[in-house]
Scaffold this active site. Structure first.
Site, PDB file in Angstrom:
ATOM      1  N   TYR A   1      75.174  52.288  34.273  1.00  0.00           N
ATOM      2  CA  TYR A   1      74.018  52.167  33.110  1.00  0.00           C
ATOM      3  C   TYR A   1      72.447  52.334  33.299  1.00  0.00           C
ATOM      4  O   TYR A   1      71.955  52.969  32.806  1.00  0.00           O
ATOM      5  CB  TYR A   1      74.037  50.262  33.095  1.00  0.00           C
TER       6      TYR A   1
ATOM      7  N   LYS B   1      70.552  56.079  32.008  1.00  0.00           N
ATOM      8  CA  LYS B   1      69.509  56.011  31.745  1.00  0.00           C
ATOM      9  C   LYS B   1      68.482  57.422  33.035  1.00  0.00           C
ATOM     10  O   LYS B   1      67.850  57.797  31.778  1.00  0.00           O
ATOM     11  CB  LYS B   1      68.906  54.651  31.884  1.00  0.00           C
TER      12      LYS B   1
END
Length: 287
Positions: free
Chosen positions: A159, A163
């Site tokens: 994750y 990002k």
């Protein structure tokens, strides 16, 4: 009334268009409502009919938008170009995202690809399609990232990696389109009370149940402690509505900064990540 306030009032009186992806729930839905309350006509990206029915309201127009599907993005671009009132596109808020957390050794590559497809490539698809409209309005791209892009917890590698890649692309984009009058802003969100955040911990624990004996021995306690830490923090985190008010200000202020932190954890975690030596930061990060 300040100059900044006058600028915002002038913009909102025009009913200009703003796109918000990932507007079914959480930050996206709250941001759509906040901007609509300020007079903008919000094109709220959703993926299901029931989500469209839930978000539809005065000045909120739901649009089917799975950012991983090219036809959805093309339809959005056409909707803006053919707007019956010839309204300008003031901003695009790239908020859609998914979060699946597990140790790097354990998380399947297909899941890594899914995370990057949504959290990076989907947003790039939207940006590429809508830049012509933003050039016409000298508008703004607001990319919702995460504190994790700079301060990554264990099990958050996929994750946070998606990002971090999104932030690097945003930095390049900002420098590419600044001469065209387009502004690009990164919002590094910390903990916010949303359905996605609430599901994150239980999903990690469920994935952990499928680990083999060796992986359970190596990572079981780490997953449990990380989930416990995050779940405890979320109880004190800001609400989606509070986050939306800040995103609205970031979207409408005349001269935005290039980066904003969002939330209590962003306020103290980001400075530590930027100034503490990496080895010391390893000791600070829960795990």
């Amino acid at each position: 009334m300040t100059v900044r306030d006058r600028c915002s009032v002038t913009s909102m009186s025009t009913g200009e268009l703003i796109v918000v992806s990932g507007a079914s729930t959480g930050i996206g839905a709250a941001t759509a409502r906040e901007l609509a309350s300020r007079g903008y006509h919000v094109l709220a990206g959703v993926r299901r009919d029931e989500d469209a029915d839930a978000i539809r309201a005065a000045r909120i127009e739901p649009v089917m938008l799975d950012i991983t599907i090219g036809k959805h993005v093309e339809a959005l671009a056409s909707r803006i170009a053919l707007d019956s009132k010839r309204r300008l596109l003031r901003a695009v808020i790239n908020n859609a995202g998914i979060e699946i957390n597990a140790p790097i050794e354990v998380l399947p590559l297909d899941t890594w690809r899914e995370l990057f497809e949504v959290n990076l490539f989907g947003h790039i698809r939207v940006i590429q399609a809508l830049l012509p409209a933003l050039r016409q309005s000298r508008g703004r791209v607001v990319n919702i990232s995460s504190v994790g892009a700079e301060a990554t917890l264990p099990i958050y590698g996929a994750y946070a990696g998606s990002k971090a890649a999104f932030e690097s692309a945003s930095d390049a984009l900002r420098r590419e389109v600044a001469p065209q009058g387009i502004q690009v802003v990164i919002v590094q969100s910390g903990g916010v009370k949303t359905p996605m955040a609430a599901k994150s911990g239980p999903l990690s624990l469920k994935l952990a149940q499928g680990m083999n004996v060796e992986h359970t021995r190596l990572y079981g306690a780490l997953i449990s402690s990380t989930v416990t830490f995050q779940s405890s923090f979320l109880q004190r985190a800001m609400t989606a509505e509070q986050a939306a008010k800040k995103i609205r200000k970031i979207t409408t202020t005349k001269r935005p900064r290039t980066r904003y932190g969002l939330g209590l954890d962003a306020a103290f975690t980001l400075p530590m990540a930027r100034f503490l030596p990496a080895r010391l930061m390893d000791r600070v990060v829960p795990g």
